[in-house]
Design a protein around this motif. Structure first.
Motif, PDB file in Angstrom:
ATOM      1  N   SER A 235       9.679   1.443   6.506  1.00 47.81           N
ATOM      2  CA  SER A 235       9.248   0.054   6.274  1.00 47.81           C
ATOM      3  C   SER A 235       8.118  -0.318   7.233  1.00 47.81           C
ATOM      4  O   SER A 235       7.262  -1.131   6.903  1.00 47.81           O
ATOM      5  CB  SER A 235      10.424  -0.915   6.394  1.00 47.81           C
ATOM      6  OG  SER A 235      10.690  -1.219   7.734  1.00 47.81           O
TER       7      SER A 235
ATOM      8  N   LEU B 216       5.948   1.959   8.466  1.00 46.64           N
ATOM      9  CA  LEU B 216       4.779   2.792   8.141  1.00 46.64           C
ATOM     10  C   LEU B 216       4.101   2.370   6.847  1.00 46.64           C
ATOM     11  O   LEU B 216       2.887   2.479   6.722  1.00 46.64           O
ATOM     12  CB  LEU B 216       5.200   4.264   8.040  1.00 46.64           C
ATOM     13  CG  LEU B 216       5.581   4.937   9.354  1.00 46.64           C
ATOM     14  CD1 LEU B 216       6.331   6.230   9.096  1.00 46.64           C
ATOM     15  CD2 LEU B 216       4.346   5.204  10.197  1.00 46.64           C
ATOM     16  N   GLY B 217       4.896   1.903   5.887  1.00 48.12           N
ATOM     17  CA  GLY B 217       4.336   1.507   4.598  1.00 48.12           C
ATOM     18  C   GLY B 217       3.614   0.189   4.720  1.00 48.12           C
ATOM     19  O   GLY B 217       4.203  -0.812   5.084  1.00 48.12           O
ATOM     20  N   ARG B 218       2.342   0.172   4.461  1.00 46.32           N
ATOM     21  CA  ARG B 218       1.564  -1.073   4.627  1.00 46.32           C
ATOM     22  C   ARG B 218       1.316  -1.721   3.286  1.00 46.32           C
ATOM     23  O   ARG B 218       1.193  -1.095   2.306  1.00 46.32           O
ATOM     24  CB  ARG B 218       0.234  -0.773   5.317  1.00 46.32           C
ATOM     25  CG  ARG B 218       0.415  -0.054   6.611  1.00 46.32           C
ATOM     26  CD  ARG B 218      -0.870   0.106   7.335  1.00 46.32           C
ATOM     27  NE  ARG B 218      -1.368  -1.164   7.837  1.00 46.32           N
ATOM     28  CZ  ARG B 218      -2.384  -1.285   8.679  1.00 46.32           C
ATOM     29  NH1 ARG B 218      -2.975  -0.223   9.104  1.00 46.32           N
ATOM     30  NH2 ARG B 218      -2.803  -2.453   9.096  1.00 46.32           N
TER      31      ARG B 218
END
Lengths: 131, 63
Positions: free
Chosen positions: B59, B61-63
């Motif tokens: 969560s 790392l995901g942009r």
């Protein structure tokens, strides 16, 4: 040095850290490499939750450091002196070096100055007043 | 018989090559949690708690 300057220096010097954020004991963001405040808060929240999950694995105490290394990248969180620093890295980062860089960055950030309180000093009564 | 041996050798070579290629490409996935008393635990994929930590990392790392 303030938190934002220390984080800028961290990203410049580290070479492994991509994004980073520093939060205080209440979870408020003190500084971030993100331009978007919502993104900074999202990173801070994820790091806080990771530390909480880590703490659940140990019955008696809270976690002070979490390093999560995945194929898509890494999340590192370090809690010291009431402040937490969190950072994301590219895959294959050297965990020991990242933690060292984060700790150094946290140490460079000035501690919040205590509020100065004005204390009213009562003047001693003059000698002539007693008579 | 020679055909069978050749087939077994080829299969073994293919399995080794596949595992070697996947092992080299995919970095080890693990999580380390440290505590104030100096102790630390290392979790690897499949161990309890790893997936929860990995979900938090994803969560972030995901942009």
């Amino acid at each position: 040095m303030n938190a934002s300057s220390a984080l800028e220096e961290l990203v410049k010097l580290s070479g492994q850290v991509e994004r980073a954020v520093v939060v205080d004991a209440n979870g408020a963001v003190l500084g971030s490499t993100e331009d978007d405040a919502a993104e900074a808060q999202r990173l801070a929240d994820a790091a806080g939750r990771a530390l909480a999950v880590g703490g659940e694995l140990h019955a008696s105490t809270e976690a002070v450091r979490v390093e999560i290394e995945l194929a898509e990248g890494g999340l590192f969180a370090l809690r010291e002196g009431g402040r937490t620093i969190a950072a994301t890295t590219a895959p294959g980062a050297t965990a020991g070096l990242v933690v060292y860089d984060l700790r150094t960055c946290l140490e460079r950030i000035d501690a919040p100055k205590p509020r100065r309180r004005r204390v009213k000093v009562q003047e001693p009564p003059e000698e002539g007043d007693e008579a | 018989m020679r055909r069978l041996i050749r087939l077994v050798l080829l299969a073994a070579l293919a399995v080794w090559a596949w595992r070697y290629a996947v092992g080299v490409r995919r970095p080890a996935e693990r999580a380390t949690v440290a505590f104030p008393d100096g102790s630390a635990i290392v979790l690897e994929r499949g161990s309890p708690g790893f997936e929860r930590l990995a979900a938090e990392a994803r969560s972030a790392l995901g942009r």
